[in-house]
Design an enzyme around this catalytic site. Structure first.
Site, PDB file in Angstrom:
ATOM      1  N   GLU A 157      -2.032   0.502  14.712  1.00 31.98           N
ATOM      2  CA  GLU A 157      -2.272   1.816  14.112  1.00 31.98           C
ATOM      3  C   GLU A 157      -3.600   1.778  13.359  1.00 31.98           C
ATOM      4  O   GLU A 157      -3.805   0.930  12.488  1.00 31.98           O
ATOM      5  CB  GLU A 157      -1.141   2.166  13.151  1.00 31.98           C
ATOM      6  CG  GLU A 157      -1.321   3.456  12.391  1.00 31.98           C
ATOM      7  CD  GLU A 157      -0.224   3.681  11.362  1.00 31.98           C
ATOM      8  OE1 GLU A 157      -0.149   4.801  10.824  1.00 31.98           O
ATOM      9  OE2 GLU A 157       0.555   2.742  11.089  1.00 31.98           O
ATOM     10  N   GLU A 240       0.444  11.946   4.056  1.00 33.07           N
ATOM     11  CA  GLU A 240       1.541  11.045   3.724  1.00 33.07           C
ATOM     12  C   GLU A 240       1.847  11.212   2.238  1.00 33.07           C
ATOM     13  O   GLU A 240       1.171  10.614   1.395  1.00 33.07           O
ATOM     14  CB  GLU A 240       1.176   9.592   4.020  1.00 33.07           C
ATOM     15  CG  GLU A 240       1.058   9.262   5.489  1.00 33.07           C
ATOM     16  CD  GLU A 240       0.833   7.780   5.726  1.00 33.07           C
ATOM     17  OE1 GLU A 240       1.357   7.245   6.712  1.00 33.07           O
ATOM     18  OE2 GLU A 240       0.123   7.155   4.898  1.00 33.07           O
TER      19      GLU A 240
END
Length: 383
Positions: A157, A240
């Site tokens: 990622e 997030e």
């Protein structure tokens, strides 16, 4: 002479400028289009499609508290974000928009997954709206895997942190700095227990930006955390949050993938890169071999000044060698370029501290030791 891939990549700056101009024209066309009816999503994993080609997802995966997003023609706003989670752990959600495939949900007409060696450029543009009364990061995610998978967790990622508010930090630890796509970044590397993570953190908030995703992919490949034979499976932009989050908004998003990096014919070798600088790690590799088999004891030491919370040690086994069993770490795959990921009890490497693991293997021909050790993507010295 440069290969076709390098020649295509060398014109990204001009392509990006053209992309911005086209995007501006598209924005004018959008302004003249009929009004778009907003869509409210409060379901945990609820999704909808915008612009006929991108998927917006609520993606409330880390909490049972309610979260809602109001999806507009070009992005979304977080209208409700209840609950909080500890800031020293994972965030509570990732409301976002994506191009590509995410847990079997693929955006309409996407060209992803696509092999990295076939991608000449991947221009993208995003704009954010921030708030100060929450703890969060604004993150652009790029997902890579050795296979063209459309489900589950990818191997690596890449995160681009456009902004962060509150006492939060990326996975792992800071392992350096870099200039990518004309900007300066802190570089953090680590492993979250499911995949490797490399994060490029902006020193100050970026509200909007147009860039080429492949610049960050290339930087990740150069650090040994991916290979050009791997696949780009999705790109995603969102937030997030750890605490709160109502009021955060993504004003616009665009992403395209231009193929044509590989011609199928012979390609001249790439011009050699400068050797990577050694990272803050040292590896001791002690082997005991016999006819057709061997064992290896591996000790990795953190020679830096900050702790590494979650590690993955990469190394290359010589041709003909295969791992048959391992202890104190999980090794995949069993041959070639291998990655050893920490167990739950030995995931932390304090400054000056060490962790060890071992494995047994088989070989054909002449035995030789493993080479090319990297800790969370940083090149290690060998003892």
């Amino acid at each position: 002479m440069k290969s076709p891939v390098r020649l295509l990549r060398s014109i990204r700056t001009k392509a990006a400028a053209l992309f911005v101009a086209v995007a501006s024209c598209a924005a004018l066309a959008t302004a003249a289009a009929p009004a778009h009816a907003d869509t409210q999503i409060c379901e945990q994993y609820g999704t909808t499609v915008i612009q006929g080609q991108y998927v917006v997802q609520n993606n409330r995966w880390g909490t049972s508290a309610e979260q809602c997003v109001n999806v507009t023609a070009n992005g979304f706003d977080v209208t409700r974000a209840e609950g909080s989670v500890p800031t020293n752990g994972a965030p509570k959600s990732y409301p976002s928009v994506f191009n590509g495939c995410h847990y079997t949900n693929c955006s309409p007409g996407t060209k992803l997954p696509a092999q990295l060696s076939t991608i000449s450029s991947a221009p993208s543009s995003v704009s954010y709206r921030y708030v100060d009364n929450a703890v969060y990061d604004a993150a652009y995610d790029i997902w890579l895997d050795p296979t063209p998978r459309t489900d589950g967790v990818n191997r690596t990622e890449i995160m681009i942190w456009f902004n962060r508010v509150g006492p939060v930090q990326p996975v792992g630890s800071q392992t350096g700095t870099a200039t990518v796509a004309g900007r300066s970044w802190e570089v953090w590397t680590g492993n979250n227990g499911g995949n490797d993570v490399i994060s490029f953190v902006a020193p100050s908030a970026i509200a909007s930006w147009s860039f080429d995703v492949m610049d960050f992919v290339d930087a990740t490949v150069a650090r040994g955390m991916a290979q050009n034979s791997w696949y780009l499976t999705s790109v995603q932009a969102g937030f997030e949050p750890w605490q709160g989050g109502a009021g955060l908004g993504l004003g616009s998003f665009s992403s395209s993938v231009e193929l044509g990096g590989g011609s199928g014919g012979p390609v001249e070798p790439e011009e050699p890169e400068e050797p990577a600088e050694p990272g803050a790690c040292r590896v001791s590799y002690t082997a005991n071999s016999w006819a057709g088999g061997f064992t290896a004891d591996v000790k990795v030491t953190n020679t830096g000044t900050t702790a590494v919370d979650g590690w993955a040690l990469g190394f290359t086994l010589p041709a003909g060698q295969t791992v048959t069993q391992a202890w104190n770490a999980t090794l995949t795959p069993s041959s070639g370029t291998v990655r050893a990921v920490n167990a739950a009890f030995n995931r932390r490497l304090e400054p000056g501290g060490s962790q060890s693991f071992g494995f047994q293997g088989a070989y054909s021909g002449t035995y030789a030791k493993a080479t090319q050790f990297t800790l969370n993507g940083a090149v290690c010295t060998t003892a």
